[in-house]
Design an enzyme around this catalytic site. Structure first.
Site, PDB file in Angstrom:
ATOM      1  N   LYS A 124       1.054  -1.265  -0.178  1.00 47.29           N
ATOM      2  CA  LYS A 124      -0.404  -0.141   0.222  1.00 47.29           C
ATOM      3  C   LYS A 124       0.829   1.126   0.100  1.00 47.29           C
ATOM      4  O   LYS A 124       2.120   0.993   0.779  1.00 47.29           O
ATOM      5  CB  LYS A 124      -0.936   0.053   1.609  1.00 47.29           C
ATOM      6  CG  LYS A 124      -2.202   0.735   1.423  1.00 47.29           C
ATOM      7  CD  LYS A 124      -3.008   0.276   0.683  1.00 47.29           C
ATOM      8  CE  LYS A 124      -4.077   1.085   0.213  1.00 47.29           C
ATOM      9  NZ  LYS A 124      -5.854   0.618  -0.599  1.00 47.29           N
ATOM     10  N   ASP A 164      -6.426   4.721  -5.012  1.00 44.11           N
ATOM     11  CA  ASP A 164      -7.975   3.975  -3.342  1.00 44.11           C
ATOM     12  C   ASP A 164      -8.182   5.480  -3.124  1.00 44.11           C
ATOM     13  O   ASP A 164      -8.290   6.875  -4.549  1.00 44.11           O
ATOM     14  CB  ASP A 164      -6.439   3.713  -2.541  1.00 44.11           C
ATOM     15  CG  ASP A 164      -8.173   3.302  -1.078  1.00 44.11           C
ATOM     16  OD1 ASP A 164      -7.948   2.226  -0.974  1.00 44.11           O
ATOM     17  OD2 ASP A 164      -7.590   4.104  -0.079  1.00 44.11           O
ATOM     18  N   GLY A 235     -20.280   7.186   1.821  1.00 51.33           N
ATOM     19  CA  GLY A 235     -19.238   7.584   1.393  1.00 51.33           C
ATOM     20  C   GLY A 235     -20.312   8.088  -0.172  1.00 51.33           C
ATOM     21  O   GLY A 235     -21.257   8.194  -0.274  1.00 51.33           O
ATOM     22  N   PHE A 236     -19.394   8.144  -0.485  1.00 52.14           N
ATOM     23  CA  PHE A 236     -19.655   8.622  -2.204  1.00 52.14           C
ATOM     24  C   PHE A 236     -18.983   9.158  -3.477  1.00 52.14           C
ATOM     25  O   PHE A 236     -18.889   9.637  -3.927  1.00 52.14           O
ATOM     26  CB  PHE A 236     -20.352  10.338  -1.522  1.00 52.14           C
ATOM     27  CG  PHE A 236     -21.386  11.277  -2.840  1.00 52.14           C
ATOM     28  CD1 PHE A 236     -22.663  11.246  -2.071  1.00 52.14           C
ATOM     29  CD2 PHE A 236     -20.866  11.664  -3.851  1.00 52.14           C
ATOM     30  CE1 PHE A 236     -24.025  11.273  -2.765  1.00 52.14           C
ATOM     31  CE2 PHE A 236     -22.458  12.385  -4.632  1.00 52.14           C
ATOM     32  CZ  PHE A 236     -23.184  12.070  -4.280  1.00 52.14           C
ATOM     33  N   GLY A 237     -17.813   7.897  -2.962  1.00 50.04           N
ATOM     34  CA  GLY A 237     -16.937   7.693  -3.937  1.00 50.04           C
ATOM     35  C   GLY A 237     -16.955   5.942  -5.211  1.00 50.04           C
ATOM     36  O   GLY A 237     -18.065   5.735  -4.497  1.00 50.04           O
ATOM     37  N   ASN A 238     -16.005   6.018  -5.244  1.00 48.21           N
ATOM     38  CA  ASN A 238     -15.120   4.963  -6.324  1.00 48.21           C
ATOM     39  C   ASN A 238     -16.498   4.458  -5.750  1.00 48.21           C
ATOM     40  O   ASN A 238     -17.634   2.754  -6.589  1.00 48.21           O
ATOM     41  CB  ASN A 238     -14.392   5.111  -6.427  1.00 48.21           C
ATOM     42  CG  ASN A 238     -13.765   3.568  -7.380  1.00 48.21           C
ATOM     43  OD1 ASN A 238     -14.787   3.747  -7.752  1.00 48.21           O
ATOM     44  ND2 ASN A 238     -13.018   2.890  -7.690  1.00 48.21           N
ATOM     45  N   VAL A 239     -15.823   3.628  -4.691  1.00 45.89           N
ATOM     46  CA  VAL A 239     -16.697   2.421  -4.032  1.00 45.89           C
ATOM     47  C   VAL A 239     -17.461   1.820  -3.695  1.00 45.89           C
ATOM     48  O   VAL A 239     -18.972   1.504  -3.698  1.00 45.89           O
ATOM     49  CB  VAL A 239     -15.751   1.344  -2.339  1.00 45.89           C
ATOM     50  CG1 VAL A 239     -16.811   0.231  -2.177  1.00 45.89           C
ATOM     51  CG2 VAL A 239     -14.665   1.528  -2.643  1.00 45.89           C
ATOM     52  N   ALA A 240     -18.924   3.240  -3.482  1.00 47.60           N
ATOM     53  CA  ALA A 240     -20.254   3.343  -3.048  1.00 47.60           C
ATOM     54  C   ALA A 240     -20.976   4.079  -4.185  1.00 47.60           C
ATOM     55  O   ALA A 240     -22.093   3.252  -4.735  1.00 47.60           O
ATOM     56  CB  ALA A 240     -20.254   4.757  -2.291  1.00 47.60           C
ATOM     57  N   TRP A 241     -20.324   4.351  -5.327  1.00 48.18           N
ATOM     58  CA  TRP A 241     -20.534   4.489  -6.696  1.00 48.18           C
ATOM     59  C   TRP A 241     -20.970   3.200  -7.690  1.00 48.18           C
ATOM     60  O   TRP A 241     -22.290   2.741  -7.786  1.00 48.18           O
ATOM     61  CB  TRP A 241     -20.195   5.136  -7.572  1.00 48.18           C
ATOM     62  CG  TRP A 241     -20.591   5.087  -9.523  1.00 48.18           C
ATOM     63  CD1 TRP A 241     -21.503   5.263  -9.361  1.00 48.18           C
ATOM     64  CD2 TRP A 241     -19.060   4.314  -9.921  1.00 48.18           C
ATOM     65  NE1 TRP A 241     -20.637   4.616 -10.420  1.00 48.18           N
ATOM     66  CE2 TRP A 241     -19.886   4.095 -11.294  1.00 48.18           C
ATOM     67  CE3 TRP A 241     -17.916   3.890  -9.839  1.00 48.18           C
ATOM     68  CZ2 TRP A 241     -19.581   3.223 -11.996  1.00 48.18           C
ATOM     69  CZ3 TRP A 241     -17.346   3.733 -10.957  1.00 48.18           C
ATOM     70  CH2 TRP A 241     -18.435   3.568 -12.256  1.00 48.18           C
TER      71      TRP A 241
END
Ligand code: NDP
Length: 445
Positions: A124, A164, A235-241
């Site tokens: 990471k 990330d 969240g409101f990002g990549n994963v949430a989308w």
């Protein structure tokens, strides 16, 4: 050495790293019996070697702002464990980034990657850079400076970073461009690349899709399904989308999204055009949650609060670490939530996990449930090695198959009785066994 003494030794060697120690404790608690019952692991001192990264790189990232000001950020790459493949794991650009957070993420990544059954080690990296309020040119110059140093340490057979928090398609593009310029080679050294230059279909939405595929398997094993379920997402990002898209595709209704400043509740469901709108806001680099409630008047904005106070059937924390605490967990259970599946890495505090486990609801840790992202990165690497891009259906089918397989492994090692599976034990033991066996076979290195 007993378990307590081991954890104390790790704590003494890693002062000021609470997130890393939290992640180590969770794994050690789960695998200790397996460790004690396998003298070959003890003889090889596997655990002590496992909690020590193979390599940590820290570097200066100087860059010039639009106004001519010289800024300095700190860059990192934690190359944690390469027992089962080259280091693989994302880059995070966020002001909160420090060594503790990256070591926790790198450590988790080792077991997650092992669960995918693909040949990937754990790593990471990232920086304390804050993209908020920065122009595109500033972000590009920052990425170029970051890669100018990082390129010495990575390579498509050595260490393959991905995105990330704060590192999406745009940043991967700038990072790749600089790598190619300095090294004069076009290789799959990063994943999450653009579709026309080596990226994989489905990679952007893969983590969220995988979370929902995993949730579907958990519900199926309990004789249930997603149809008509109310779902809280943070969240409101990549994963949430990706998660919101797949939940509505499978007949569930997403009623919340959130940001650091609060959450929105949308009783009509976040779906279709609303997900498109969310993407547009996300691309703006500005505050994203509050405007949603203005655009869709039935939705309400709850400043300073978290979505876990809403009555829902499923909760998918998809924002960041430790975003769901004991009080939140109790509220979820009180309001009838039956299933919590982690999209983010370690979003639930230890106390919250205890509440879920005591209530015996379905609860899956991120290292199993959000492995769809790195899985699809692994598929992107395969496509790069072959030099042939796959069709969308093929990538999605592989992703789905691997998420089902990860779920099966959790059942294999975490099934307590007919009615209850401890997914934390299942994921940790299964991942640990693969890595520990490989380390034993490779000798003391
Ligand atoms: P993004 O940066 O795309 O999105 C993160 C979202 O969470 C943003 O909407 C952000 O809002 C919001 N957020 C940040 N802090 C908080 C907070 N304290 N409370 C509520 N919301 C918050 O990141 P990703 O979607 O890529 O990553 C989210 C999580 O998933 C991370 O834990 C990451 O490690 C994990 N993950 C990501 C993978 C991937 O493929 N991207 C793979 C596996 C795990 P804002 O932008 O306003 O700060």
């Amino acid at each position: 050495m007993n378990k307590q003494a081991f954890l104390e030794k790790v704590a003494a060697r890693n002062p000021g790293q609470p997130e890393f120690l939290q992640a180590v404790k969770e794994v050690v608690e789960c695998i200790w019996d397996v460790y004690e019952n396998n003298p070959i692991f003890q003889d090889a001192n596997i655990l002590e070697r496992l909690v020590e990264p193979e390599r940590v790189i820290m570097f200066r990232v100087p860059w010039v702002s639009d106004s001519g000001e010289v800024n300095v950020n700190r860059g990192y790459r934690v190359e944690f464990n390469s027992a089962i493949g080259p280091y693989k794991g994302g880059l995070r650009f966020h002001p909160s980034v420090n060594l503790s957070i990256l070591k926790f993420l790198g450590f988790e990544q080792i077991f997650k990657n092992a669960l995918t059954t693909l040949p990937m080690g754990g790593g990471k990296g990232g920086s304390d850079f804050n993209f908020r309020g920065r122009s595109d040119g500033e972000i590009m110059r920052f990425c170029q400076s970051f890669m100018t140093e990082l390129q010495r340490h990575i390579g498509h057979r050595t260490d393959i970073p991905a995105g990330d928090i704060g590192v999406g398609a745009r940043e991967i593009g700038y990072l790749f461009g600089q790598y190619k310029r300095i090294r004069n080679e076009f290789t799959g050294v990063l994943t999450g690349k653009g579709l026309h230059w080596g990226g994989s279909l489905v990679r952007p939405e893969a983590t969220g899709f995988g979370v929902v595929y995993f949730a579907e398997e958990m519900l199926k094993a309990a004789g249930d399904n997603l149809e008509g379920k109310k779902v809280a997402i943070s969240g409101f990002g990549n994963v949430a989308w990706g998660a919101a898209t797949k939940v509505s595709e499978l007949g569930g209704k997403v009623v919340t999204l959130s940001g650091p400043d609060g959450y929105i509740y949308d009783p009509d469901g976040v779906q279709g055009d609303k997900i498109e709108y969310m993407l547009m806001l996300r691309a703006s680099n500005n505050d994203i949650v509050a405007p949603y409630a203005k655009e869709f008047p039935n939705a309400s904005f709850h400043p300073g609060k978290r979505p876990w106070e809403q009555p829902v059937d499923l909760a998918l924390p998809c924002a960041t670490q430790n975003e769901l605490d004991k009080k939140d967990a109790e509220a979820l259970i009180k309001n009838g939530c039956k299933c919590v599946v982690e999209g983010a890495n370690m979003p639930s505090t230890c106390d919250a996990v205890e509440v879920f486990q005591k209530a015996k609801i379905l609860y899956a840790p991120g290292k199993a449930a959000n492995a769809g992202g790195v899985t699809t990165s692994g598929l992107e690497m395969s496509q790069n090695y072959q030099g042939i891009p796959w069709q969308r259906e093929k990538v999605d089918a592989e992703l789905h198959k691997i998420m089902v397989r990860i779920h099966d492994q959790c059942l294999e090692y975490g099934r307590i009785d007919e009615n209850y599976t401890n997914y934390v034990i299942g994921a940790n033991v299964s991942g640990f066994l693969k890595v520990a066996r490989a380390m034993v076979e490779q000798g003391v290195v």
